[in-house]
Structures are given as C-alpha cells and as structure tokens.
Scaffold this active site. Structure first.
Site, PDB file in Angstrom:
ATOM      1  N   ARG A  51     -18.275  12.063   9.870  1.00  0.00           N
ATOM      2  CA  ARG A  51     -18.608  13.332  10.543  1.00  0.00           C
ATOM      3  C   ARG A  51     -19.212  14.340   9.572  1.00  0.00           C
ATOM      4  O   ARG A  51     -19.945  15.229   9.978  1.00  0.00           O
ATOM      5  CB  ARG A  51     -17.357  13.933  11.194  1.00  0.00           C
ATOM      6  N   LYS A 180      -9.778 -13.200  -2.766  1.00  0.00           N
ATOM      7  CA  LYS A 180      -9.468 -13.378  -4.199  1.00  0.00           C
ATOM      8  C   LYS A 180      -9.794 -14.801  -4.626  1.00  0.00           C
ATOM      9  O   LYS A 180      -9.526 -15.763  -3.909  1.00  0.00           O
ATOM     10  CB  LYS A 180      -7.979 -13.087  -4.456  1.00  0.00           C
ATOM     11  N   GLU A 214       4.210  -4.642  -6.936  1.00  0.00           N
ATOM     12  CA  GLU A 214       3.344  -3.531  -7.324  1.00  0.00           C
ATOM     13  C   GLU A 214       4.147  -2.555  -8.186  1.00  0.00           C
ATOM     14  O   GLU A 214       5.355  -2.399  -7.981  1.00  0.00           O
ATOM     15  CB  GLU A 214       2.837  -2.785  -6.088  1.00  0.00           C
ATOM     16  N   ASP A 233       3.160  -3.666   6.202  1.00  0.00           N
ATOM     17  CA  ASP A 233       2.014  -3.376   5.345  1.00  0.00           C
ATOM     18  C   ASP A 233       1.602  -4.584   4.503  1.00  0.00           C
ATOM     19  O   ASP A 233       0.425  -4.740   4.191  1.00  0.00           O
ATOM     20  CB  ASP A 233       2.366  -2.196   4.418  1.00  0.00           C
ATOM     21  N   HIS A 238      -0.831 -10.067   4.137  1.00  0.00           N
ATOM     22  CA  HIS A 238      -1.126 -10.743   2.871  1.00  0.00           C
ATOM     23  C   HIS A 238      -0.178 -11.915   2.570  1.00  0.00           C
ATOM     24  O   HIS A 238      -0.618 -13.005   2.234  1.00  0.00           O
ATOM     25  CB  HIS A 238      -1.045  -9.756   1.702  1.00  0.00           C
ATOM     26  N   LYS A 329       7.210  -1.975  -3.944  1.00  0.00           N
ATOM     27  CA  LYS A 329       6.537  -0.949  -4.742  1.00  0.00           C
ATOM     28  C   LYS A 329       7.456  -0.475  -5.864  1.00  0.00           C
ATOM     29  O   LYS A 329       8.671  -0.592  -5.768  1.00  0.00           O
ATOM     30  CB  LYS A 329       6.159   0.233  -3.847  1.00  0.00           C
TER      31      LYS A 329
HETATM   32  P1  NAP Z   1      -9.884   8.080   4.615  1.00  0.00           P
HETATM   33  O1  NAP Z   1     -10.041   8.347   3.165  1.00  0.00           O
HETATM   34  O2  NAP Z   1      -9.045   8.987   5.436  1.00  0.00           O
HETATM   35  O3  NAP Z   1     -11.354   8.035   5.248  1.00  0.00           O
HETATM   36  C1  NAP Z   1     -11.577   8.028   6.626  1.00  0.00           C
HETATM   37  C2  NAP Z   1     -13.064   8.093   6.875  1.00  0.00           C
HETATM   38  O4  NAP Z   1     -13.300   8.109   8.287  1.00  0.00           O
HETATM   39  C3  NAP Z   1     -13.743   9.317   6.313  1.00  0.00           C
HETATM   40  O5  NAP Z   1     -15.027   8.939   5.846  1.00  0.00           O
HETATM   41  C4  NAP Z   1     -13.868  10.229   7.528  1.00  0.00           C
HETATM   42  O6  NAP Z   1     -14.952  11.080   7.304  1.00  0.00           O
HETATM   43  C5  NAP Z   1     -14.137   9.192   8.611  1.00  0.00           C
HETATM   44  N1  NAP Z   1     -13.765   9.652   9.952  1.00  0.00           N
HETATM   45  C6  NAP Z   1     -12.545  10.087  10.360  1.00  0.00           C
HETATM   46  N2  NAP Z   1     -12.598  10.425  11.669  1.00  0.00           N
HETATM   47  C7  NAP Z   1     -13.854  10.185  12.078  1.00  0.00           C
HETATM   48  C8  NAP Z   1     -14.532  10.324  13.325  1.00  0.00           C
HETATM   49  N3  NAP Z   1     -13.919  10.797  14.424  1.00  0.00           N
HETATM   50  N4  NAP Z   1     -15.828   9.988  13.383  1.00  0.00           N
HETATM   51  C9  NAP Z   1     -16.474   9.525  12.293  1.00  0.00           C
HETATM   52  N5  NAP Z   1     -15.896   9.357  11.087  1.00  0.00           N
HETATM   53  C10 NAP Z   1     -14.600   9.691  10.994  1.00  0.00           C
HETATM   54  O7  NAP Z   1      -9.336   6.604   4.889  1.00  0.00           O
HETATM   55  P2  NAP Z   1      -9.446   5.319   3.922  1.00  0.00           P
HETATM   56  O8  NAP Z   1      -8.325   5.355   2.960  1.00  0.00           O
HETATM   57  O9  NAP Z   1     -10.819   5.204   3.415  1.00  0.00           O
HETATM   58  O10 NAP Z   1      -9.117   4.150   4.938  1.00  0.00           O
HETATM   59  C11 NAP Z   1     -10.031   3.684   5.907  1.00  0.00           C
HETATM   60  C12 NAP Z   1      -9.406   2.475   6.603  1.00  0.00           C
HETATM   61  O11 NAP Z   1      -9.185   1.445   5.648  1.00  0.00           O
HETATM   62  C13 NAP Z   1      -8.042   2.759   7.241  1.00  0.00           C
HETATM   63  O12 NAP Z   1      -7.904   1.940   8.383  1.00  0.00           O
HETATM   64  C14 NAP Z   1      -7.063   2.284   6.174  1.00  0.00           C
HETATM   65  O13 NAP Z   1      -5.819   1.905   6.700  1.00  0.00           O
HETATM   66  C15 NAP Z   1      -7.814   1.083   5.646  1.00  0.00           C
HETATM   67  N6  NAP Z   1      -7.430   0.700   4.290  1.00  0.00           N
HETATM   68  C16 NAP Z   1      -7.549   1.608   3.274  1.00  0.00           C
HETATM   69  C17 NAP Z   1      -7.199   1.210   1.998  1.00  0.00           C
HETATM   70  C18 NAP Z   1      -7.348   2.156   0.843  1.00  0.00           C
HETATM   71  O14 NAP Z   1      -7.040   1.735  -0.272  1.00  0.00           O
HETATM   72  N7  NAP Z   1      -7.813   3.372   1.037  1.00  0.00           N
HETATM   73  C19 NAP Z   1      -6.728  -0.077   1.738  1.00  0.00           C
HETATM   74  C20 NAP Z   1      -6.642  -0.976   2.805  1.00  0.00           C
HETATM   75  C21 NAP Z   1      -6.999  -0.570   4.066  1.00  0.00           C
HETATM   76  P3  NAP Z   1     -15.140  12.506   8.040  1.00  0.00           P
HETATM   77  O15 NAP Z   1     -13.848  13.227   7.950  1.00  0.00           O
HETATM   78  O16 NAP Z   1     -16.266  13.124   7.278  1.00  0.00           O
HETATM   79  O17 NAP Z   1     -15.521  12.172   9.426  1.00  0.00           O
END
Ligand code: NAP
Length: 481
Positions: A51, A180, A214, A233, A238, A329
């Site tokens: 967004r 991996k 971890e 989780d 995994h 963890k």
């Molecule tokens: P995050 O940092 O909260 O990022 C979320 C992203 O989605 C942001 O780019 C946000 O940008 C966008 N977004 C949110 N609402 C939106 C909407 N209505 N329309 C369009 N864009 C929207 O989350 P993340 O950590 O990257 O995680 C993303 C996914 O990967 C999640 O399902 C999480 O569980 C999974 N995951 C993450 C990790 C990790 O290490 N981070 C690991 C495994 C899995 P805007 O606010 O600019 O819209």
C-alpha cells in the site's frame, strides 16, 4: 566445466508485501543473488507492490538499504543492473486502488508469478482480485508463505479460497526447509545410494531424533507467536516435512506428485500422540533477561516456546520405531539435524570392551550442512583391543569447496516457481493432513488447561523433555555438542 546455473525463462514476478520484512530480508536479496550468478534472463522483471505510496525509485532506494543490511558484500554495479529489473506499483490488496496499474504493467508472453509475502488473512482476497482482474492466467503461479492456517478448518478455508481462483498445479505453498540443500540431499542419500535403503526400517533402526533448535527469541513476532506456539509454528510444517522425507517410501520417480503422494502417506500414518509423550516449555526470565511472557507481552501466556514429543508411524516399515521431535527458542545453540540411530550390534565378539554402540547417521541442516556417520573402530596402537566411536564426517563445505556455496533456500524455491517445479512445495492435502494430526494434540492440552514448564535460557529445554527420553532408556543428542 558446464555452468551449473541454468537461466530460467523471462518472467514477471509480482511481489505482494514487497516493503515488508520477509521481502526485504530474504526474497529481494535472494533474487539479487540469482541475478548475480546469471540465472535471471534479460526479460526478468520483479514488480513490488504494497500500500505504501512510493514510486519505482523510492522502492529501489529501499531495496538498496536492505541489501546493505542483508546481503553484505554485494557489488554496487551489479545491484544497479539488478534494480533495472525492479519496479513498484502501489496496490491495496483488499481495495480497488492500484489493480488497473498493475494489470497494465503485466506482459502476456512471459512466465507470470504472484508471490504473497503478506499475512494469510490476505491470501484469499488477493487470489480473488487477481482472478477478477483477469491477471490469473491458466499458466500463472501463486506462492503463499507460512503460516498456512492455524488449524485444519482454517487451512481448508485457505485452500478453498486459493482453489476458487487457481488450480492446485498453480499453487506453491512455501516451506523454506524444503529448499535447504541438505534436506534435498536426504533424498539423494536415500534414493541414489544402495547402501542405506536396505537398512532403512524397523529391523535395523532403533529410533530417529529430529531437532530444530534456535537461540533467538520471538524476535518482534510476539503477538503472532503467542497465538501459535512451537507446535503450530514449527512442528506442523518444518519438522513434519523433515519426518516425511526421512520416513517416506521411495517414490516411483522424482516428480512433484510422486514425491508428495509418498509424503502424504507418511503424515496419514502418524499415530495420535499421548499427552504423556509430550513435553512443552516456556523460557523463563533470568539474570536481567526478559522471559517468554515478557517478550510476547502476555504474563498469563500458556503458549509453548519449546516442544518435544514422541510419535510412531503406523506402517510396516516403521512399526515400533519412535520418532522424537524437538524444537524451541532461546536454546543452547542454533542447530537443526536429523539423527538416525541404528540398533546396537546383537552380539559382541570383543570381550571386556564395554557395550557396543550402534551407528548414528546425522544429517545436519544448520549450521555447517553435512552428513556424519558414527562408527566404531579399534583404538590405534598396541596394548590390547580397545574400541572407540569416531565420526565419518562429510562437511559439504570441506568436501565440495566452492561448489558447496548452495543458494539460500528462498533463492532455490523462487527459481523452482519460475521453472514450474512443485516438488519442493507442500500440496494442499499435505498441509491439511498435517493439521489433522496436530489439531487433537493441541486440543488435548488446551482442554486440560496445561501450563508449559519453565526452562532456562541457553539450556536444552525443560527437564520433562529429558525425562521423555530417559523413560525409554535413550538420550537426546546434545544440542550444540
Ligand atoms: P510485514 O513485515 O508485516 O509485511 C507485510 C507486507 O504486506 C508489507 O509490505 C505491507 O505493506 C503489506 N500489506 C499489508 N497489508 C496490505 C494490504 N491490505 N494491501 C497491500 N499490501 C499490504 O510481514 P512479513 O514479516 O514480511 O511477513 C509476510 C508473510 O510472510 C506473513 O504471512 C508471515 O507470516 C510470513 N513469514 C514471515 C517470515 C519473516 O521472517 N518475516 C518468515 C516466515 C513467514 P504496506 O503496509 O505498505 O501495505
């Protein structure tokens, strides 16, 4: 030597959640590395969306900053060339804004992939909008991140939402453990060698230990993690995946459905787990360090940051062989491994040398990917016949040198999406089968209101986890040993 990097076809990869943590930390640096080694063709394009109201240059600046943090050693000149392939369109995933702009940018004659690096609550809505906007062509692919559901009902709802707009062969559910190198090597070890497979059954194997330890805490994901816990989780995805690859029958061929059919059979054969075969823990506050409940901001939390359990697989190959799973963890070391314990020799011809130990095959996922086989040899030198255990050790880095510089799991998996290879992705029925096994276990402790026991940070988990093994006359391998 023939180049090992085979360029993929030209593609448009639309990255939803492009400004988020995962995209900036893993996905975009991963794509840069694939570009750096020459896997991305000239016709490759990455279209970031979120967004945030930024333009192409604003987004490229953001990627530049992330690279400094998450891809140290990158070349500025290569990064500039990579960024020429990167664009940005603001899109509100659940509103109307941005969709027509996105559609205008898409090309007709290239591979089309949509990577949903956003929370799961957006998956179905984005799939529907892609479909309604005519962006979901029959050959396009959609990639979804974990968590894939919170329980069986929500996983089914997610599957229904995705399948209403995409066919199963277009849906890529990421479990990055499957990307991996060593995990794939487990399949090579089992099915490309004749040495192990004849021994790979209850006649020769005593038990299997799968550990994903971890050192980190919940790392800013406290609110999500407290609703989830280690079972949801880590174990549901995994550890179950690692168990499947260890226990599955040889597939008839190395094709996505042949491999995944065999994995589903393993999950469906997992027996219910008695509560007495489960140890749950929460790391405690100590020496000025906050504990789990502080990190998640919930003093009454009953969520586990550690779990160990024993499960049996009800089939001919594995009857009577316990699989011990353990993850947590703030443990002693960061370490992931599968350890296959072979039975002790049935009879010793060496008197006065103490009990003989069985062989142990250890497949290390991290750190230092490699494979070790514990064997017993004669102690060198004169003066009687003594035996000792030594490891036949193959570190991939030592054995293969530069060749061992395998791409990060995300890099490999994204390229598999572009190639259209689903072998290393979870199929919908696999995710549901894993939840069907996990749900009653969680319901059991929730209904009784069980509290996890406390464990010290930097330890191997709670005492109960040790007891789980001791009761069976076995010992865990030492974490970080
Ligand atoms: P995050 O940092 O909260 O990022 C979320 C992203 O989605 C942001 O780019 C946000 O940008 C966008 N977004 C949110 N609402 C939106 C909407 N209505 N329309 C369009 N864009 C929207 O989350 P993340 O950590 O990257 O995680 C993303 C996914 O990967 C999640 O399902 C999480 O569980 C999974 N995951 C993450 C990790 C990790 O290490 N981070 C690991 C495994 C899995 P805007 O606010 O600019 O819209």
């Amino acid at each position: 030597m023939v180049s090992r990097v085979i360029p993929v076809e030209p593609f448009d990869l639309v990255l939803f959640g492009a400004t988020g943590d995962l995209a900036q930390r893993k996905i975009l640096p991963g794509l840069y590395h694939r570009f750096e080694v020459g896997q991305m063709p000239d016709g490759a394009r990455i279209i970031g969306t979120a967004r945030s109201d930024i333009d192409n240059d604003g987004f490229r600046d953001q990627v530049r900053k992330s690279m400094e943090q998450f891809a140290p050693g990158f070349s500025r000149e290569t990064l500039d060339r990579f960024l020429a392939h990167v664009e940005y369109v603001p899109v509100d995933a659940l509103g109307e804004a941005g969709w027509s702009d996105l559609k205008e940018r898409m090309r007709e004659d290239v591979v089309r992939a949509f990577y949903l690096s956003v929370g799961p609550s957006l998956f179905s809505g984005i799939a529907q909008r892609l479909h309604d906007a005519g962006l979901a062509t029959p050959d396009s692919r959609i990639v979804v991140e974990k968590p894939f559901g919170h329980d069986l009902a929500s996983a089914k709802a997610l599957n229904e939402g995705l399948r209403a707009c995409f066919e199963e062969h277009q849906i890529y559910r990421i479990d990055h453990y499957l990307g991996k190198e060593t995990v794939q090597n487990l399949m090579a070890l089992r099915f490309a060698n004749s040495l192990f497979e004849p021994l790979w059954n209850s006649t020769h194997i005593d038990h299997v230990q799968i550990t994903v330890a971890e050192t980190v805490s919940v790392e800013g994901r406290g609110a999500y993690y407290d609703q989830s816990g280690a079972m949801r989780d880590m174990v549901q995805n995994h550890l179950v995946q690692l168990l499947c690859l260890t226990a599955m029958e040889p597939p008839s061929k190395f094709s996505p459905n042949a491999v995944r059919d065999e994995k589903v059979k393993v999950i469906e054969a997992l027996e219910p787990v008695a509560q007495s075969d489960i140890a749950r823990g929460q790391y405690r506050a100590e020496k000025g360090e906050d504990g789990y409940v502080d990190h998640v901001g919930n003093p009454a939390s009953r969520t586990e940051s550690f779990i160990a359990l024993k499960v049996h697989i009800g089939n001919w190959r594995w009857a009577g062989v316990p699989f011990y799973l353990r993850t947590g963890k703030r443990l002693r070391a960061r370490e992931s491994e599968i350890a296959v314990f072979f039975r002790d020799p049935p009879h010793t011809i060496f008197p006065n040398v103490g009990p003989l130990h069985g062989n142990v095959l250890v497949i290390r996922l991290q750190p230092d990917e490699g494979i070790t086989l514990r064997t017993t040899i004669k102690d060198p030198g004169p003066g009687g016949f003594r035996l000792s255990d030594v490891a036949l050790d193959m570190s991939f880095a030592d054995a293969l040198g530069a060749e061992a510089q395998a791409p990060d799991a995300y890099e490999r998996l994204i390229m598999d999406v572009i190639r259209g290879d689903q072998t290393l992705f979870m199929r919908g029925d696999e995710a549901e089968a894993a939840w069907a096994w996990v749900d009653p276990i969680i319901q059991g402790w929730e209904q009784r209101g069980d509290r996890p026991s406390r464990y010290d940070q930097g330890s191997s988990g709670p005492e109960e986890a040790l007891m789980l093994m001791h009761r069976d006359g076995r010992r865990w391998r030492q974490i970080g040993g």
